[in-house]
Each structure stands twice: as C-alpha cells, then as structure tokens.
Design a protein around this motif. Structure first.
Motif, PDB file in Angstrom:
ATOM      1  N   ARG A  16       0.836  -8.669 -38.985  1.00  0.00           N
ATOM      2  CA  ARG A  16       1.138  -7.376 -38.351  1.00  0.00           C
ATOM      3  C   ARG A  16       1.550  -6.344 -39.399  1.00  0.00           C
ATOM      4  NH1 ARG A  16       3.667 -10.709 -34.489  1.00  0.00           N
ATOM      5  NH2 ARG A  16       5.698 -10.214 -35.382  1.00  0.00           N
ATOM      6  N   ALA A  17       2.285  -6.781 -40.399  1.00  0.00           N
ATOM      7  CA  ALA A  17       2.702  -5.870 -41.467  1.00  0.00           C
ATOM      8  C   ALA A  17       1.498  -5.399 -42.274  1.00  0.00           C
ATOM      9  CB  ALA A  17       3.721  -6.556 -42.376  1.00  0.00           C
ATOM     10  N   ARG A  18       0.554  -6.290 -42.514  1.00  0.00           N
ATOM     11  CA  ARG A  18      -0.680  -5.892 -43.225  1.00  0.00           C
ATOM     12  C   ARG A  18      -1.451  -4.861 -42.423  1.00  0.00           C
ATOM     13  NH1 ARG A  18      -1.059 -11.441 -44.725  1.00  0.00           N
ATOM     14  NH2 ARG A  18      -0.762 -11.628 -46.962  1.00  0.00           N
ATOM     15  N   GLN A  19      -1.560  -5.093 -41.124  1.00  0.00           N
ATOM     16  CA  GLN A  19      -2.278  -4.151 -40.264  1.00  0.00           C
ATOM     17  C   GLN A  19      -1.580  -2.792 -40.263  1.00  0.00           C
ATOM     18  OE1 GLN A  19      -2.454  -6.161 -36.510  1.00  0.00           O
ATOM     19  NE2 GLN A  19      -4.110  -7.527 -37.149  1.00  0.00           N
ATOM     20  N   ALA A  20      -0.264  -2.795 -40.186  1.00  0.00           N
ATOM     21  CA  ALA A  20       0.493  -1.545 -40.199  1.00  0.00           C
ATOM     22  C   ALA A  20       0.343  -0.842 -41.548  1.00  0.00           C
ATOM     23  CB  ALA A  20       1.963  -1.816 -39.903  1.00  0.00           C
ATOM     24  N   SER A  21       0.350  -1.603 -42.625  1.00  0.00           N
ATOM     25  CA  SER A  21       0.194  -1.040 -43.960  1.00  0.00           C
ATOM     26  C   SER A  21      -1.178  -0.394 -44.115  1.00  0.00           C
ATOM     27  CB  SER A  21       0.386  -2.140 -45.004  1.00  0.00           C
ATOM     28  OG  SER A  21       0.170  -1.659 -46.304  1.00  0.00           O
ATOM     29  N   ASP A  22      -2.213  -1.070 -43.628  1.00  0.00           N
ATOM     30  CA  ASP A  22      -3.565  -0.523 -43.700  1.00  0.00           C
ATOM     31  C   ASP A  22      -3.696   0.745 -42.856  1.00  0.00           C
ATOM     32  OD1 ASP A  22      -4.391  -2.528 -45.420  1.00  0.00           O
ATOM     33  OD2 ASP A  22      -5.269  -3.756 -43.825  1.00  0.00           O
ATOM     34  N   ALA A  23      -3.083   0.735 -41.680  1.00  0.00           N
ATOM     35  CA  ALA A  23      -3.137   1.903 -40.804  1.00  0.00           C
ATOM     36  C   ALA A  23      -2.402   3.087 -41.443  1.00  0.00           C
ATOM     37  CB  ALA A  23      -2.532   1.580 -39.444  1.00  0.00           C
ATOM     38  N   ALA A  24      -1.266   2.822 -42.073  1.00  0.00           N
ATOM     39  CA  ALA A  24      -0.510   3.887 -42.734  1.00  0.00           C
ATOM     40  C   ALA A  24      -1.299   4.455 -43.908  1.00  0.00           C
ATOM     41  CB  ALA A  24       0.838   3.356 -43.210  1.00  0.00           C
ATOM     42  N   GLU A  25      -1.957   3.581 -44.661  1.00  0.00           N
ATOM     43  CA  GLU A  25      -2.772   4.049 -45.787  1.00  0.00           C
ATOM     44  C   GLU A  25      -3.913   4.930 -45.288  1.00  0.00           C
ATOM     45  OE1 GLU A  25      -5.334   2.355 -49.565  1.00  0.00           O
ATOM     46  OE2 GLU A  25      -5.168   1.123 -47.776  1.00  0.00           O
ATOM     47  N   GLY A  52       6.098  -9.559 -50.723  1.00  0.00           N
ATOM     48  CA  GLY A  52       5.456 -10.859 -50.859  1.00  0.00           C
ATOM     49  C   GLY A  52       4.145 -10.954 -50.106  1.00  0.00           C
ATOM     50  N   MET A  53       3.471  -9.828 -49.965  1.00  0.00           N
ATOM     51  CA  MET A  53       2.215  -9.788 -49.206  1.00  0.00           C
ATOM     52  C   MET A  53       1.024  -9.561 -50.128  1.00  0.00           C
ATOM     53  SD  MET A  53       3.552  -7.421 -46.034  1.00  0.00           S
ATOM     54  CE  MET A  53       2.027  -6.559 -45.991  1.00  0.00           C
ATOM     55  N   ASP A  54       1.072 -10.089 -51.348  1.00  0.00           N
ATOM     56  CA  ASP A  54      -0.047  -9.899 -52.275  1.00  0.00           C
ATOM     57  C   ASP A  54      -1.338 -10.369 -51.641  1.00  0.00           C
ATOM     58  OD1 ASP A  54       1.484  -8.871 -54.295  1.00  0.00           O
ATOM     59  OD2 ASP A  54       1.836 -10.825 -55.226  1.00  0.00           O
ATOM     60  N   ARG A  55      -2.390  -9.621 -51.896  1.00  0.00           N
ATOM     61  CA  ARG A  55      -3.701 -10.025 -51.421  1.00  0.00           C
ATOM     62  C   ARG A  55      -4.734  -9.538 -52.422  1.00  0.00           C
ATOM     63  NH1 ARG A  55      -4.696  -6.174 -46.164  1.00  0.00           N
ATOM     64  NH2 ARG A  55      -3.312  -4.512 -46.774  1.00  0.00           N
ATOM     65  N   ASP A  56      -5.831 -10.249 -52.457  1.00  0.00           N
ATOM     66  CA  ASP A  56      -6.908  -9.869 -53.361  1.00  0.00           C
ATOM     67  C   ASP A  56      -7.572  -8.618 -52.815  1.00  0.00           C
ATOM     68  OD1 ASP A  56      -6.449 -12.050 -54.998  1.00  0.00           O
ATOM     69  OD2 ASP A  56      -7.803 -13.319 -53.850  1.00  0.00           O
ATOM     70  N   ARG A  57      -7.795  -7.661 -53.687  1.00  0.00           N
ATOM     71  CA  ARG A  57      -8.423  -6.408 -53.276  1.00  0.00           C
ATOM     72  C   ARG A  57      -9.619  -6.158 -54.189  1.00  0.00           C
ATOM     73  NH1 ARG A  57      -5.219  -2.371 -50.618  1.00  0.00           N
ATOM     74  NH2 ARG A  57      -3.269  -3.282 -50.005  1.00  0.00           N
TER      75      ARG A  57
END
Length: 61
Positions: A16-25, A52-57
C-alpha cells in the motif's frame, strides 16, 4: 519493536505504501508539468529507501 519494524514486517502495508508513493510521484509530476521529474523521482527513491522499501527500478527516460 518500533513502528518501522512493524511496517517492514507487514507485506500488505509495504505494498500500500508503494502504491501511495507511486501515486504521489505521478501527481507531483502532473502538477509540475514534468519539469522536475528527476528531482521528484530521486526524492521518492530516498524516502522509500529510508522506509526499507528498496526496489529495482529501470532507468527512467
């Protein structure tokens, strides 16, 4: 156990935090007309890393 430790161990909360982060971006890029896309992306990556939400980009254009 601190609040961030609980967050890091909860997979659903991280998603959910990733989704919120993507939406904010996305919203920030829309509001600036993409003028500051690189800075916004860097800020998003730093915030996610600290949580602590590192992800490959892939490299972004």
């Amino acid at each position: 156990m601190g609040i961030l430790d609980k967050f890091k161990s909860n997979k659903a909360a991280r998603e959910r935090a990733r989704q919120a982060s993507d939406a904010a971006e996305k919203k920030a890029n829309e509001r600036t007309g993409g003028k500051h896309e690189q800075h916004i992306d860097t800020g998003q990556q730093q915030a996610e890393r600290r949580l602590g939400m590192d992800r490959d980009r892939p490299d972004q254009p």
